[in-house]
Design a protein around this motif. Structure first.
Motif, PDB file in Angstrom:
ATOM      1  N   GLU A  74       0.712  -1.297   0.099  1.00 23.66           N
ATOM      2  CA  GLU A  74       0.046  -0.025  -0.075  1.00 23.66           C
ATOM      3  C   GLU A  74       0.870   1.424  -0.020  1.00 23.66           C
ATOM      4  OE1 GLU A  74      -2.847  -0.233   3.028  1.00 23.66           O
ATOM      5  OE2 GLU A  74      -3.437   1.841   2.741  1.00 23.66           O
ATOM      6  N   THR A  75       1.916   1.145   0.992  1.00 28.95           N
ATOM      7  CA  THR A  75       2.813   2.449   0.828  1.00 28.95           C
ATOM      8  C   THR A  75       3.332   2.665  -0.503  1.00 28.95           C
ATOM      9  OG1 THR A  75       2.925   1.770   3.216  1.00 28.95           O
ATOM     10  CG2 THR A  75       4.647   3.016   2.132  1.00 28.95           C
ATOM     11  N   GLU A  76       3.745   1.749  -1.202  1.00 25.50           N
ATOM     12  CA  GLU A  76       4.543   2.001  -2.468  1.00 25.50           C
ATOM     13  C   GLU A  76       3.580   2.199  -3.378  1.00 25.50           C
ATOM     14  OE1 GLU A  76       6.522  -1.698  -3.776  1.00 25.50           O
ATOM     15  OE2 GLU A  76       8.344  -0.392  -4.378  1.00 25.50           O
ATOM     16  N   ASN A 102       1.162   4.087  -3.027  1.00 25.93           N
ATOM     17  CA  ASN A 102       0.881   5.633  -2.585  1.00 25.93           C
ATOM     18  C   ASN A 102       2.419   6.389  -2.899  1.00 25.93           C
ATOM     19  OD1 ASN A 102      -1.483   5.072  -1.692  1.00 25.93           O
ATOM     20  ND2 ASN A 102      -1.034   4.801   0.359  1.00 25.93           N
ATOM     21  N   ILE A 152       5.513   6.233  -2.149  1.00 24.32           N
ATOM     22  CA  ILE A 152       6.355   6.293  -1.196  1.00 24.32           C
ATOM     23  C   ILE A 152       7.326   5.271  -1.371  1.00 24.32           C
ATOM     24  CG2 ILE A 152       6.896   6.350   1.368  1.00 24.32           C
ATOM     25  CD1 ILE A 152       3.996   7.046   1.677  1.00 24.32           C
ATOM     26  N   LEU A 178      11.259   2.875   5.421  1.00 26.17           N
ATOM     27  CA  LEU A 178      10.837   3.606   4.308  1.00 26.17           C
ATOM     28  C   LEU A 178      12.062   4.635   4.003  1.00 26.17           C
ATOM     29  CD1 LEU A 178       7.081   4.703   5.181  1.00 26.17           C
ATOM     30  CD2 LEU A 178       8.085   2.426   4.126  1.00 26.17           C
ATOM     31  N   THR A 188       9.968  10.748   2.861  1.00 30.83           N
ATOM     32  CA  THR A 188       9.242  10.777   4.122  1.00 30.83           C
ATOM     33  C   THR A 188       9.689  12.174   4.747  1.00 30.83           C
ATOM     34  OG1 THR A 188      11.020   9.496   5.444  1.00 30.83           O
ATOM     35  CG2 THR A 188       9.099   8.304   4.518  1.00 30.83           C
ATOM     36  N   LEU A 219       8.198   0.745   9.598  1.00 24.14           N
ATOM     37  CA  LEU A 219       7.095  -0.070   9.652  1.00 24.14           C
ATOM     38  C   LEU A 219       7.311  -1.319  10.493  1.00 24.14           C
ATOM     39  CD1 LEU A 219       4.945   0.431   6.520  1.00 24.14           C
ATOM     40  CD2 LEU A 219       4.866   1.910   8.566  1.00 24.14           C
TER      41      LEU A 219
END
Ligand code: CO
Length: 133
Positions: free
Chosen positions: A91-93, A95, A97, A116, A121, A128
């Motif tokens: 999900e982070t990637e 988005n 990031i 991250l 950031t 995480l």
């Protein structure tokens, strides 16, 4: 995705001095652990829902030794607890990031962790963390 702050990682030159300081603040030392893969010794102090995690390098090659060389002692990273680390990374990637770790890896305290990239950031090194305790 993020549940709470798992821990705040603080780089120290000398773990025993760090422990003494946080004990003076009234925190209780929970455990000391060596993480050979990260070349660190770690001391944990529970503090509410979170922990203070003191990090001492065990080798000049340790990321902590390099961080202290560059910026001195102090806050090194903030770790957010997540329920499902692989899903959180996807999900982070998605988005936009950048990740340092595309896959979870073992961290201290039996946790699975992933960092991250600080370039995406706003300068904070964010970890995480799937807590397994
Ligand atoms: Co950490």
């Amino acid at each position: 995705m993020v549940k709470h702050i798992s821990h705040i990682g603080i780089a120290v030159k000398n773990l025993e001095e760090g422990i003494e300081f946080y004990q003076k603040l009234g925190l209780e030392l929970e455990a000391i652990e060596e993480v050979p893969s990260q070349m660190v010794r770690v001391a944990f102090f529970p503090c509410g829902d979170t922990r203070i995690e003191l990090l001492e390098a065990t080798s000049p090659e340790s990321p902590i030794a390099k961080a202290i060389e560059k910026r001195g002692e102090g806050v090194h990273h903030i770790a957010f607890a997540v329920e499902d680390l692989p899903a959180a990374l996807t999900e982070t990637e998605a988005n936009g990031i950048r990740l340092i770790d595309k896959e979870p890896r073992p961290g201290a305290h039996q946790a699975d962790i992933a960092f991250l990239h600080p370039k995406s950031t706003l300068g904070v090194l964010i970890e995480l963390c799937k807590e397994n305790h």
